[in-house]
Write an enzyme that holds these catalytic residues in place. Structure first.
Site, PDB file in Angstrom:
ATOM      1  N   ASP A 212     -19.007  55.166   8.753  1.00  0.00           N
ATOM      2  CA  ASP A 212     -19.521  56.509   8.985  1.00  0.00           C
ATOM      3  C   ASP A 212     -20.752  56.397   9.880  1.00  0.00           C
ATOM      4  OD1 ASP A 212     -21.543  55.591   7.387  1.00  0.00           O
ATOM      5  OD2 ASP A 212     -21.012  56.806   5.658  1.00  0.00           O
TER       6      ASP A 212
ATOM      7  N   HIS B 296      -8.016  47.573 -10.587  1.00  0.00           N
ATOM      8  CA  HIS B 296      -6.899  48.391 -11.056  1.00  0.00           C
ATOM      9  C   HIS B 296      -6.871  49.741 -10.356  1.00  0.00           C
ATOM     10  CE1 HIS B 296      -4.006  50.536 -13.343  1.00  0.00           C
ATOM     11  NE2 HIS B 296      -4.884  51.512 -13.425  1.00  0.00           N
TER      12      HIS B 296
ATOM     13  N   CYS C 108      -3.520  45.595 -15.596  1.00  0.00           N
ATOM     14  CA  CYS C 108      -2.330  46.141 -16.234  1.00  0.00           C
ATOM     15  C   CYS C 108      -1.429  45.071 -16.809  1.00  0.00           C
ATOM     16  CB  CYS C 108      -1.507  46.901 -15.210  1.00  0.00           C
ATOM     17  SG  CYS C 108      -2.319  48.384 -14.733  1.00  0.00           S
TER      18      CYS C 108
ATOM     19  N   GLY D  60     -17.693  68.320   5.850  1.00  0.00           N
ATOM     20  CA  GLY D  60     -18.231  69.498   5.183  1.00  0.00           C
ATOM     21  C   GLY D  60     -17.440  69.952   3.973  1.00  0.00           C
TER      22      GLY D  60
ATOM     23  N   ASP E 232     -11.215  58.721   2.100  1.00  0.00           N
ATOM     24  CA  ASP E 232     -12.096  57.729   1.476  1.00  0.00           C
ATOM     25  C   ASP E 232     -12.814  58.409   0.340  1.00  0.00           C
ATOM     26  OD1 ASP E 232     -14.152  59.219   3.239  1.00  0.00           O
ATOM     27  OD2 ASP E 232     -15.384  57.893   1.999  1.00  0.00           O
TER      28      ASP E 232
ATOM     29  N   GLY F  43     -23.804  57.606   9.100  1.00  0.00           N
ATOM     30  CA  GLY F  43     -25.053  57.647   8.358  1.00  0.00           C
ATOM     31  C   GLY F  43     -25.541  59.057   8.099  1.00  0.00           C
TER      32      GLY F  43
END
Lengths: 375, 375
Positions: free
Chosen positions: A91, A339, A313, A220, A270, A93
């Site tokens: 990104d 996991h 698992c 946003g 993300d 920042g």
């Protein structure tokens, strides 16, 4: 280079391939967040071979403060520094400046802020965040933007969007006038703003499309608004974006959000949720979401989901993972984090399969119910 | 079943093989400490395949309190509970009672203590610690002993030793009159006490040897005494032990301690040092000991020791591991813990090779210098 391979009939879900010099990314994809050059509690080999992450995210704000650009460049960039040879998105920042630091001044030139670590003053500009991301050497860099909070007034959002647009032009120019430092190509994504206002989203989408970024993000959102509103804005925003560019919905979200937003035409996601919630004991499963700290797992001597390809698992009993959490053992954090990420990446892989075989539209509402169930 | 294969000419170093139903252990060996059924910050697959641990240690005191015998037995014992199919040694809990809990009363019957977790009262007897270790299903269990502090007066140590001897008889009887719970055989080791007094060590060694345990531990050392005194006591104590039984020096130690005590005839060691120090950033290397938190590693973009088979060495730059520690990232704890354990197990493997090829006596003093060097 983005290639769109299939679009779902009854939804806007898309399947594609985004090529980078560190390998191809199958979309829709989820990007684990590695804020400081590490996806918390997961080592790089496991991230690659067990979680099967195809791309991870690094935070420019954090990495600029520590270890800093000088060390990062000496190390040969973020891939080399952290020992990760697959794609990385960073990104700009912007989001962290507004959420973590004391902003001293937001002005046309850029954002002056104080570090949340030591109070030192720094200035991020549309140009220097490109330079910093050249030093990081991420495969995909993001432009500097202002991300307004929710709720926000129309006039404020419109004015903020104007600043983001002027910064976008400057950032794109800087990107075009500079070169990568480490011999691999970098891409730059624009960020559409405009809050929850349809006309502003339209204006911002058209403006960002005009700058010919390699991809476009919807910014946003996921800033506190209700899910339904996020879906509504995402729905009309994806209609405003060029078909041939990858679309990244920043900071989203729950497994349910991913399913819904894939249906609305998003390619990339993300979120810190899978790792952060893991550290609190919340585990996502194919039968619903559990909290492993809950006493009901204390004497439950079976694996979480023996057919699911995750260490937590198959390899370990729920009673054991519960025991690790009760005793604050580090292994609990590792197993839970691996996991949840494995679950997120499995979910995206399954989504791609369902788009490919044409059954996504029929399948995803049922899966939404499953992932939103608490057991 | 212990088989002694080679004894060094010029030192008392021995090479042997200890067989258990979960596999053979090559001695001399170091046992990573997995207090609560987890070696802190290291997962079981890595412990087995990367660290190459041959046997680990579990703490009866901790596991008795959490998860408790009921859950442990339902889980099928510690191997099954924690997903570890190689040998396990459990202590008797004696040491932790004296170091962690408020002892309410130490009497002939046993030790009544309050849990350090919730203040609840419990009684450990020579018999019930055998029963608890039957529930744990460890391959090697230890008897309940009283471990006097250092320094301690002769009369106190003598009296305490008497109690340990009476407890040893009762513990051995309980062991002989009970059966394993999970179909694999268990062994029981006695513990020699006697503080730093040669005549008491002799008396205790002869007494413990008379009970025909499958192995004998030297207890009461590594409790704050100077290294030279520990070496001196170990030296005369090993001469007093039967040649054909494995010898375990409890709670020892630094890499230098291991080298020296192998030379004095010890076969087995355990210590929290490699993992605890790792979590503080102290890393053992073949060139000496470093603290990765030190600023001098900040811009050092090479692996720690590229030829050494540890992730933290080969896979990651020192600058990156430094960055992880500076930012308190969990991955730093994992890499450092795996590195130090890998180093300890590598050291033991090298020691065995040197004993085998007859060069141990000439080699170990130089290696002592290396491991005690700070770089």
């Amino acid at each position: 280079m983005f290639q769109l391979n299939k679009v779902s009939d009854k939804t806007k879900a898309r399947k594609g391939l985004l090529e980078t010099d560190h390998g191809s990314i199958e979309t829709p994809i989820f990007m684990p967040v590695g804020t400081l050059g590490t996806v918390k509690a997961v080592n790089q080999d496991d991230l690659k071979n067990k979680v099967k992450a195809q791309i991870i995210l690094g935070n420019t704000y954090h990495l600029y403060l520590r270890p800093g650009n000088h060390i990062m460049q000496d190390a040969g960039g973020l891939h080399s520094f952290m020992g990760w040879d697959k794609p990385i998105l960073t990104d700009s920042g912007g989001y962290q400046i507004f959420s973590l630091s004391d902003i001293r001044e937001l002005r046309e030139e850029g954002a002056e802020f104080q570090s949340h670590l030591d109070g030192s003053k720094h200035l991020f500009t549309p140009e220097n965040v490109v330079d910093t991301q050249r030093v990081l050497g991420s495969d995909i860099m993001m432009i500097l933007d202002e991300c307004p909070p929710y709720p926000a007034e129309y006039d404020y959002v419109k004015e903020s969007m104007g600043l983001t647009h002027r910064w976008a032009e400057r950032g794109r120019k800087q990107f075009e006038e500079t070169e990568p430092l480490y011999g691999h190509q970098q891409m730059q994504f624009g960020i559409v703003q405009g809050g929850t206002f349809e006309d502003l989203r339209k204006e911002s989408s058209e403006f960002m499309a005009s700058l010919d970024f390699e991809g476009l993000a919807i910014g946003g959102l996921s800033v506190g608004e209700p899910s339904d509103l996020m879906y509504e804005v995402t729905d009309y925003n994806t209609d405003l974006l060029p078909r041939e560019k990858p679309r990244y919905l920043m900071g989203v979200g729950t497994p349910g959000n991913l399913l819904q937003c894939v249906a609305l035409g998003i390619d990339m996601f993300d979120c810190v949720m899978p790792t952060r919630n893991a550290r609190n004991g919340m585990l996502f499963t194919r039968n619903g979401t559990i909290n492993i700290r809950n006493a009901k797992w204390k004497n439950h001597h079976k694996p979480l989901d023996p057919d699911f390809p995750s260490d937590a698992c198959q390899r370990y009993k729920m009673s054991y993972v519960h025991h690790l959490f009760r005793n604050e053992e580090l292994l609990g954090l590792e197993l839970a984090s691996k996991h949840n990420l494995t679950f997120y990446l499995w979910l995206m892989e399954t989504i791609r399969e369902k788009i490919e075989d044409g059954t996504f539209a029929d399948w995803y509402p049922g899966m939404m119910e499953v992932v939103e169930r608490r057991i």
